[in-house]
Write a protein that holds these residues in place. Sequence first.
Motif, PDB file in Angstrom:
ATOM      1  N   ARG A   1     -74.196 -22.389  45.469  1.00 34.86           N
ATOM      2  CA  ARG A   1     -74.062 -23.823  45.674  1.00 34.86           C
ATOM      3  C   ARG A   1     -75.260 -24.566  45.088  1.00 34.86           C
ATOM      4  N   LEU A   2     -76.449 -24.045  45.328  1.00 36.80           N
ATOM      5  CA  LEU A   2     -77.668 -24.648  44.793  1.00 36.80           C
ATOM      6  C   LEU A   2     -77.659 -24.635  43.269  1.00 36.80           C
ATOM      7  N   ALA A   3     -77.246 -23.513  42.696  1.00 34.52           N
ATOM      8  CA  ALA A   3     -77.185 -23.417  41.232  1.00 34.52           C
ATOM      9  C   ALA A   3     -76.169 -24.398  40.663  1.00 34.52           C
ATOM     10  N   ALA A   4     -75.016 -24.543  41.324  1.00 38.63           N
ATOM     11  CA  ALA A   4     -73.994 -25.485  40.859  1.00 38.63           C
ATOM     12  C   ALA A   4     -74.512 -26.919  40.947  1.00 38.63           C
ATOM     13  N   GLN A   5     -75.252 -27.223  41.992  1.00 35.16           N
ATOM     14  CA  GLN A   5     -75.837 -28.551  42.164  1.00 35.16           C
ATOM     15  C   GLN A   5     -76.822 -28.868  41.050  1.00 35.16           C
ATOM     16  N   ARG A   6     -77.568 -27.858  40.663  1.00 32.82           N
ATOM     17  CA  ARG A   6     -78.599 -28.049  39.649  1.00 32.82           C
ATOM     18  C   ARG A   6     -78.009 -28.126  38.247  1.00 32.82           C
ATOM     19  N   GLY A   7     -76.836 -27.578  38.052  1.00 30.02           N
ATOM     20  CA  GLY A   7     -76.172 -27.637  36.762  1.00 30.02           C
ATOM     21  C   GLY A   7     -76.593 -26.502  35.844  1.00 30.02           C
ATOM     22  N   PRO A   8     -75.820 -26.278  34.777  1.00 34.53           N
ATOM     23  CA  PRO A   8     -76.068 -25.139  33.893  1.00 34.53           C
ATOM     24  C   PRO A   8     -77.378 -25.253  33.103  1.00 34.53           C
ATOM     25  N   GLY A   9     -77.898 -26.442  32.927  1.00 37.45           N
ATOM     26  CA  GLY A   9     -79.126 -26.613  32.151  1.00 37.45           C
ATOM     27  C   GLY A   9     -80.382 -26.607  32.990  1.00 37.45           C
ATOM     28  N   ALA A  10     -80.291 -26.194  34.232  1.00 41.65           N
ATOM     29  CA  ALA A  10     -81.453 -26.214  35.126  1.00 41.65           C
ATOM     30  C   ALA A  10     -82.576 -25.339  34.564  1.00 41.65           C
ATOM     31  N   ALA A  11     -83.802 -25.778  34.790  1.00 45.26           N
ATOM     32  CA  ALA A  11     -84.961 -25.058  34.266  1.00 45.26           C
ATOM     33  C   ALA A  11     -85.107 -23.674  34.896  1.00 45.26           C
ATOM     34  N   GLN A  12     -84.775 -23.548  36.154  1.00 47.48           N
ATOM     35  CA  GLN A  12     -84.916 -22.273  36.851  1.00 47.48           C
ATOM     36  C   GLN A  12     -83.544 -21.705  37.205  1.00 47.48           C
ATOM     37  N   ARG A  13     -83.228 -20.526  36.694  1.00 50.03           N
ATOM     38  CA  ARG A  13     -82.005 -19.847  37.101  1.00 50.03           C
ATOM     39  C   ARG A  13     -82.314 -18.984  38.313  1.00 50.03           C
ATOM     40  N   ILE A  14     -81.311 -18.755  39.143  1.00 44.13           N
ATOM     41  CA  ILE A  14     -81.479 -17.969  40.360  1.00 44.13           C
ATOM     42  C   ILE A  14     -80.707 -16.663  40.210  1.00 44.13           C
ATOM     43  N   TYR A  15     -81.379 -15.555  40.514  1.00 38.62           N
ATOM     44  CA  TYR A  15     -80.765 -14.233  40.433  1.00 38.62           C
ATOM     45  C   TYR A  15     -80.927 -13.540  41.786  1.00 38.62           C
ATOM     46  N   VAL A  16     -79.850 -12.972  42.291  1.00 37.72           N
ATOM     47  CA  VAL A  16     -79.904 -12.163  43.504  1.00 37.72           C
ATOM     48  C   VAL A  16     -79.553 -10.737  43.097  1.00 37.72           C
ATOM     49  N   ILE A  17     -80.495  -9.836  43.295  1.00 40.81           N
ATOM     50  CA  ILE A  17     -80.303  -8.441  42.921  1.00 40.81           C
ATOM     51  C   ILE A  17     -80.192  -7.642  44.213  1.00 40.81           C
ATOM     52  N   GLU A  18     -79.053  -6.997  44.409  1.00 42.86           N
ATOM     53  CA  GLU A  18     -78.811  -6.238  45.630  1.00 42.86           C
ATOM     54  C   GLU A  18     -79.010  -4.749  45.371  1.00 42.86           C
ATOM     55  N   VAL A  19     -79.815  -4.120  46.210  1.00 38.13           N
ATOM     56  CA  VAL A  19     -80.030  -2.679  46.157  1.00 38.13           C
ATOM     57  C   VAL A  19     -79.301  -2.106  47.374  1.00 38.13           C
ATOM     58  N   ASP A  20     -78.251  -1.351  47.127  1.00 37.56           N
ATOM     59  CA  ASP A  20     -77.395  -0.867  48.211  1.00 37.56           C
ATOM     60  C   ASP A  20     -77.226   0.646  48.121  1.00 37.56           C
ATOM     61  N   PRO A  21     -77.842   1.389  49.042  1.00 33.92           N
ATOM     62  CA  PRO A  21     -77.723   2.853  49.014  1.00 33.92           C
ATOM     63  C   PRO A  21     -76.293   3.363  49.148  1.00 33.92           C
ATOM     64  N   HIS A  22     -75.381   2.537  49.654  1.00 35.13           N
ATOM     65  CA  HIS A  22     -73.976   2.964  49.729  1.00 35.13           C
ATOM     66  C   HIS A  22     -73.429   3.281  48.337  1.00 35.13           C
ATOM     67  N   ARG A  23     -74.076   2.756  47.298  1.00 35.93           N
ATOM     68  CA  ARG A  23     -73.608   2.952  45.917  1.00 35.93           C
ATOM     69  C   ARG A  23     -74.100   4.248  45.280  1.00 35.93           C
ATOM     70  N   ILE A  24     -74.902   5.019  45.999  1.00 37.87           N
ATOM     71  CA  ILE A  24     -75.356   6.310  45.466  1.00 37.87           C
ATOM     72  C   ILE A  24     -74.145   7.239  45.427  1.00 37.87           C
ATOM     73  N   GLU A  25     -73.855   7.776  44.250  1.00 39.57           N
ATOM     74  CA  GLU A  25     -72.634   8.576  44.085  1.00 39.57           C
ATOM     75  C   GLU A  25     -72.705   9.951  44.741  1.00 39.57           C
ATOM     76  N   ASP A  26     -73.843  10.620  44.661  1.00 37.44           N
ATOM     77  CA  ASP A  26     -73.987  11.958  45.225  1.00 37.44           C
ATOM     78  C   ASP A  26     -74.035  11.861  46.751  1.00 37.44           C
ATOM     79  N   PRO A  27     -73.045  12.425  47.453  1.00 37.70           N
ATOM     80  CA  PRO A  27     -72.994  12.297  48.910  1.00 37.70           C
ATOM     81  C   PRO A  27     -74.241  12.824  49.619  1.00 37.70           C
ATOM     82  N   ALA A  28     -74.800  13.942  49.161  1.00 42.20           N
ATOM     83  CA  ALA A  28     -75.990  14.506  49.807  1.00 42.20           C
ATOM     84  C   ALA A  28     -77.180  13.563  49.636  1.00 42.20           C
ATOM     85  N   GLU A  29     -77.336  13.024  48.443  1.00 47.78           N
ATOM     86  CA  GLU A  29     -78.437  12.079  48.179  1.00 47.78           C
ATOM     87  C   GLU A  29     -78.252  10.798  48.995  1.00 47.78           C
ATOM     88  N   ARG A  30     -77.019  10.300  49.023  1.00 40.86           N
ATOM     89  CA  ARG A  30     -76.719   9.083  49.791  1.00 40.86           C
ATOM     90  C   ARG A  30     -77.036   9.280  51.276  1.00 40.86           C
TER      91      ARG A  30
END
Length: 131
Positions: free
Chosen positions: A55-84
């Motif tokens: 919502r904040l990014a849409a408010q600021r528009g595509p030409g906003a000076a600062q882009r916002i990135y959310v990077i999610e680290v999720d151990p559920h995505r580890i493919e090897d069951p033993a490692e997970r």
Amino acid sequence: PIVLITVDAAADTGAQLAHSRRAPGEMDTARRATQVSFERYSTESRLLLRRELERLAAQRGPGAAQRIYVIEVDPHRIEDPAERDAVMNAPTQLALPRPLATRLIEAGARLLRESADLRRLRRDLEAPAAH
């Protein structure tokens, strides 16, 4: 850019209970019952954060000076069951044995490198400025 990195650090005790031959005891049942609400709260919080940032990014528009990135680290995505299982069920304490700490750091770094959001950030940073 503004970069937020979230880590899903919830233990996966449900998997342990599902693979056990014994019936869960009172402590296992109580622990799992409280984790369900925590997991829901955590998931809802991440979704709310992402919606608010969109919502904040849409408010600021595509030409906003600062882009916002959310990077999610999720151990559920580890493919090897033993490692997970090892990563998701690591104890939560102030001091961890060095091999376990190293394993957690390596798994987190790998999940971060594999993140589509991180690749998008890198691609955007490497792109020539639009001036």
